[in-house]
Design a protein around this motif. Structure first.
Motif, PDB file in Angstrom:
ATOM      1  N   HIS A 200      28.657  50.516  30.909  1.00 48.13           N
ATOM      2  CA  HIS A 200      28.063  49.587  29.950  1.00 48.13           C
ATOM      3  C   HIS A 200      28.125  50.148  28.529  1.00 48.13           C
ATOM      4  N   GLY A 201      27.716  51.405  28.357  1.00 53.09           N
ATOM      5  CA  GLY A 201      27.719  52.020  27.028  1.00 53.09           C
ATOM      6  C   GLY A 201      29.112  52.197  26.468  1.00 53.09           C
ATOM      7  N   THR A 202      30.087  52.443  27.341  1.00 54.43           N
ATOM      8  CA  THR A 202      31.478  52.578  26.892  1.00 54.43           C
ATOM      9  C   THR A 202      31.993  51.253  26.347  1.00 54.43           C
ATOM     10  N   HIS A 203      31.639  50.153  27.001  1.00 53.37           N
ATOM     11  CA  HIS A 203      32.046  48.824  26.536  1.00 53.37           C
ATOM     12  C   HIS A 203      31.401  48.513  25.185  1.00 53.37           C
ATOM     13  N   VAL A 204      30.113  48.804  25.065  1.00 50.96           N
ATOM     14  CA  VAL A 204      29.379  48.568  23.811  1.00 50.96           C
ATOM     15  C   VAL A 204      29.991  49.392  22.679  1.00 50.96           C
ATOM     16  N   ALA A 205      30.279  50.664  22.942  1.00 48.14           N
ATOM     17  CA  ALA A 205      30.827  51.549  21.913  1.00 48.14           C
ATOM     18  C   ALA A 205      32.173  51.050  21.406  1.00 48.14           C
ATOM     19  N   GLY A 206      32.999  50.515  22.310  1.00 47.49           N
ATOM     20  CA  GLY A 206      34.301  49.991  21.898  1.00 47.49           C
ATOM     21  C   GLY A 206      34.184  48.812  20.972  1.00 47.49           C
ATOM     22  N   THR A 207      33.220  47.937  21.228  1.00 46.38           N
ATOM     23  CA  THR A 207      33.017  46.800  20.326  1.00 46.38           C
ATOM     24  C   THR A 207      32.631  47.276  18.936  1.00 46.38           C
ATOM     25  N   ILE A 208      31.835  48.306  18.865  1.00 44.80           N
ATOM     26  CA  ILE A 208      31.406  48.819  17.561  1.00 44.80           C
ATOM     27  C   ILE A 208      32.541  49.534  16.843  1.00 44.80           C
ATOM     28  N   ALA A 209      33.257  50.424  17.536  1.00 40.44           N
ATOM     29  CA  ALA A 209      34.113  51.355  16.786  1.00 40.44           C
ATOM     30  C   ALA A 209      35.392  51.779  17.492  1.00 40.44           C
ATOM     31  N   ALA A 210      35.947  50.994  18.408  1.00 37.98           N
ATOM     32  CA  ALA A 210      37.231  51.369  18.998  1.00 37.98           C
ATOM     33  C   ALA A 210      38.262  51.593  17.897  1.00 37.98           C
ATOM     34  N   ALA A 211      39.090  52.615  18.066  1.00 39.45           N
ATOM     35  CA  ALA A 211      39.994  53.070  17.014  1.00 39.45           C
ATOM     36  C   ALA A 211      41.160  52.119  16.781  1.00 39.45           C
ATOM     37  N   ILE A 212      41.650  52.095  15.555  1.00 41.26           N
ATOM     38  CA  ILE A 212      42.937  51.464  15.238  1.00 41.26           C
ATOM     39  C   ILE A 212      43.997  52.548  15.411  1.00 41.26           C
ATOM     40  N   ASN A 213      44.636  52.562  16.569  1.00 41.85           N
ATOM     41  CA  ASN A 213      45.550  53.655  16.908  1.00 41.85           C
ATOM     42  C   ASN A 213      46.770  53.192  17.694  1.00 41.85           C
ATOM     43  N   GLY A 214      46.996  51.872  17.719  1.00 41.24           N
ATOM     44  CA  GLY A 214      48.125  51.358  18.463  1.00 41.24           C
ATOM     45  C   GLY A 214      47.900  51.280  19.953  1.00 41.24           C
ATOM     46  N   VAL A 215      46.658  51.474  20.381  1.00 42.11           N
ATOM     47  CA  VAL A 215      46.317  51.442  21.799  1.00 42.11           C
ATOM     48  C   VAL A 215      45.134  50.497  21.993  1.00 42.11           C
ATOM     49  N   GLY A 216      45.230  49.581  22.944  1.00 41.29           N
ATOM     50  CA  GLY A 216      44.071  48.802  23.344  1.00 41.29           C
ATOM     51  C   GLY A 216      43.545  47.839  22.308  1.00 41.29           C
ATOM     52  N   VAL A 217      42.268  47.989  21.978  1.00 39.90           N
ATOM     53  CA  VAL A 217      41.543  47.039  21.139  1.00 39.90           C
ATOM     54  C   VAL A 217      41.121  47.685  19.831  1.00 39.90           C
ATOM     55  N   THR A 218      40.543  46.867  18.947  1.00 42.44           N
ATOM     56  CA  THR A 218      39.902  47.389  17.749  1.00 42.44           C
ATOM     57  C   THR A 218      38.417  47.106  17.824  1.00 42.44           C
ATOM     58  N   GLY A 219      37.628  47.986  17.233  1.00 43.81           N
ATOM     59  CA  GLY A 219      36.207  47.737  17.083  1.00 43.81           C
ATOM     60  C   GLY A 219      35.935  47.027  15.772  1.00 43.81           C
ATOM     61  N   VAL A 220      34.703  46.571  15.604  1.00 40.95           N
ATOM     62  CA  VAL A 220      34.306  45.928  14.356  1.00 40.95           C
ATOM     63  C   VAL A 220      34.403  46.916  13.196  1.00 40.95           C
TER      64      VAL A 220
ATOM     65  N   ASP B  70      36.985  34.141  28.202  1.00 43.47           N
ATOM     66  CA  ASP B  70      35.957  33.719  27.251  1.00 43.47           C
ATOM     67  C   ASP B  70      34.826  34.730  27.151  1.00 43.47           C
ATOM     68  N   ALA B  71      34.951  35.849  27.862  1.00 43.64           N
ATOM     69  CA  ALA B  71      34.020  36.962  27.712  1.00 43.64           C
ATOM     70  C   ALA B  71      34.541  37.894  26.609  1.00 43.64           C
ATOM     71  N   ILE B  72      33.911  39.032  26.454  1.00 44.81           N
ATOM     72  CA  ILE B  72      34.257  39.980  25.382  1.00 44.81           C
ATOM     73  C   ILE B  72      35.110  41.114  25.946  1.00 44.81           C
ATOM     74  N   LEU B  73      36.271  41.317  25.360  1.00 48.31           N
ATOM     75  CA  LEU B  73      37.178  42.381  25.764  1.00 48.31           C
ATOM     76  C   LEU B  73      36.854  43.660  25.001  1.00 48.31           C
ATOM     77  N   SER B  74      36.683  44.749  25.726  1.00 47.46           N
ATOM     78  CA  SER B  74      36.411  46.040  25.083  1.00 47.46           C
ATOM     79  C   SER B  74      36.808  47.164  26.024  1.00 47.46           C
TER      80      SER B  74
ATOM     81  N   GLY C 243      27.343  38.812  27.610  1.00 50.94           N
ATOM     82  CA  GLY C 243      25.903  38.977  27.541  1.00 50.94           C
ATOM     83  C   GLY C 243      25.464  39.250  26.117  1.00 50.94           C
ATOM     84  N   THR C 244      24.163  39.203  25.892  1.00 47.94           N
ATOM     85  CA  THR C 244      23.674  39.597  24.560  1.00 47.94           C
ATOM     86  C   THR C 244      23.860  41.102  24.361  1.00 47.94           C
ATOM     87  N   SER C 245      24.141  41.830  25.445  1.00 46.05           N
ATOM     88  CA  SER C 245      24.563  43.234  25.304  1.00 46.05           C
ATOM     89  C   SER C 245      25.850  43.342  24.505  1.00 46.05           C
TER      90      SER C 245
END
Length: 489
Positions: A200-220, A388-392, A409-411
């Motif tokens: 759960h915390g790993t998913h939340v952390a990615g939404t906040i600050a996942a890196a711009i590094n050419g891999v996966g997603v970006t965070g806010v 339609d859910a959140i990807l992180s 979720g509101t999480s």
């Protein structure tokens, strides 16, 4: 995560928290018949020394494991079944056992991606950005043209830990500010604050600050740092002493923000006029107030019960760790930490920008809204649409592998708001928590109430009926949708 009702001792190193930590404690010479080891929160009078409370705790056969002098709170363990009565007296304001007060963190369903698919729709170059409908909704690409955030801004993720080996997060974690607070005592070893039974915390952390590094997603806010502050134990519970420790840890380690996707106590509502709950309220409120004075803004999720938090009459779903009781409630009963003074409370919307069917709400309670996902609206509740859910970012706790996947979720809405606040703090440094909260609301885009009774999932019945009240600022959306671009201008 199901924030409100149902499904969503670490070996501690002695560390500098600005508090006294003890791993030993005096036992009274006369031993009573031992019972199971129980953890207690012992509160000294507000503003008074904890010395007398420590002495009374030891005399009552308690072991003081953490002393939070700044707020007059002790974490004590004892096998004395009469500890609560014996510790009471001069120098002790109140005491509460935290046995049975752990709140289950509902994971919800994580749907993992099987591969990374490049897409030309990603303005930042991240291969999965095209599946992040949530980021354009709050104008993240436009904000990133101005700033991605400052590494001087650190966000505490009070949750189940963050995977330090995840390729989208490894460079984003402030390891020197990360700790486990399980048991109410901080442990800074890296293993202690990594996920064990929950991502759960790993998913939340990615939404906040996942890196711009050419891999996966970006965070806010990929330019800021996140700190793992683990408050969810391996059984999936958040105990009050862990939350108190987490708030104090954030305060003493220079964090500007914390994200809180949980509630404290097994009760949906924590009633200050209930003798069973008042000490927990006092301890948590002291910790929140102290950390706010140290410059920390706390962001919390509104909850997933489609509950009107502004009109509380009956609580039928608590406690969530035993047989639910039906009890009348009133304005003295609040959700912690979401309804504590100064905390930013966030509701959730789906891809259309309308309230997610599950999101709790309340005029004067919800401050802002943000994407949290809504997998049921397209079919009126008949079936789920995963995208339609959140990807992180995710961490598979069985295979111990990192990946990416969907949750709702509101999480998930909370960390979007936290990320926007982190961008604002980066672009406009110097704001105190109250100013930052007001700025977040002022830069939000107002969203009007829907007319009449709202229910996007009628096939699930009237349990998801909701009525919005208010005008430009209302019960569903507060001041409106957080806007990353407006926040950095």
């Amino acid at each position: 995560m199901k924030f409100i009702r149902r499904k969503t001792l670490a070996a501690a190193s002695t560390v500098a928290l600005g508090v006294g930590l003890a791993v030993t404690g005096g036992l009274a010479p006369a031993a009573a018949a031992a019972g199971p080891e129980t953890t207690f929160l012992v509160l000294a009078p507000q503003g008074a020394s904890t010395d007398r409370a420590v002495a009374r705790a030891k005399a009552a056969q308690g072991t003081v494991v953490a002393t939070y002098d700044q707020i007059g709170v002790l974490v004590v363990r004892s096998t004395n079944p009469d500890f609560a009565r014996q510790v009471a007296g001069a120098g002790v304001d109140s005491v509460a056992s935290t046995a049975g007060l752990g709140t289950a963190l509902d994971e919800g369903e994580t749907v993992e991606l099987t591969g990374l698919t490049s897409t030309s729709a990603d303005p930042t170059g991240e291969p999965l950005f095209g599946q992040q409908w949530d980021m354009p909704m709050i104008n993240v690409p436009q904000a990133h043209a101005v700033t991605t955030g400052s590494p001087d801004v650190v966000v505490g993720v009070l949750d189940s830990g963050i995977s330090s080996s995840h390729p989208d997060l490894a460079s984003q974690i402030a390891k020197d500010k990360s700790a486990s607070c399980i048991g109410g005592v901080p442990d800074t070893t890296e293993a202690s604050w990594n996920p064990t039974t929950s991502d759960h915390g790993t998913h939340v952390a990615g939404t906040i600050a996942a890196a711009i590094n050419g891999v996966g997603v970006t965070g806010v806010a990929p330019g800021v740092k996140v700190a793992a502050v683990k408050v969810v134990n391996d059984d999936g519970y958040i105990f009050p002493e862990a939350a108190v420790c987490g708030f104090l840890w954030a305060a003493e380690h220079g964090m500007q923000l914390t994200n809180n996707s949980y509630y404290i106590d097994p009760w949906e509502l924590n009633c200050r006029n209930d003798a069973r709950q008042r000490p927990v309220w006092q301890a948590v409120q002291r910790a929140i107030r102290y950390s706010q004075g140290k410059g920390v803004l706390h962001v919390a999720s509104a909850g997933n019960s489609n509950y009107d938090l502004a009109h509380k009459n009956v609580d039928t779903g608590s406690p969530n760790n035993g047989t639910p009781e039906v009890r009348e409630v009133n304005s003295a009963c609040l959700v912690l930490p979401g309804e504590a003074p100064g905390v930013v409370t966030v509701s959730a919307v789906g891809p259309t920008g309308a309230k997610s069917y599950y999101s709790s709400y309340g005029q004067g309670v919800v401050d802002v809204t943000a994407p949290g996902g809504d997998t049921r609206f397209r079919t009126q509740g008949a079936r789920s649409t995963t995208s339609d859910a959140i990807l992180s970012t995710t961490f598979n706790v069985v295979t111990r592998t990192n990946g990416w996947g969907y949750k709702q979720g509101t999480s998930m809405s909370g960390p979007h708001a936290t990320g926007v606040a982190a961008l604002a703090a980066s672009a406009h440094p110097g704001m105190n928590p109250g100013q930052l909260a007001a700025f977040l609301e002022r830069t939000a885009d107002p969203v009007s109430c829907p007319a009449g009774v709202y229910n996007p999932v009628p096939l699930l019945g009237d349990a998801y009926d909701a009525t919005c009240s208010g005008g430009a600022r209302n019960g569903f959306y507060g001041a409106g949708m957080v806007d990353a671009h407006e926040a950095v201008r």
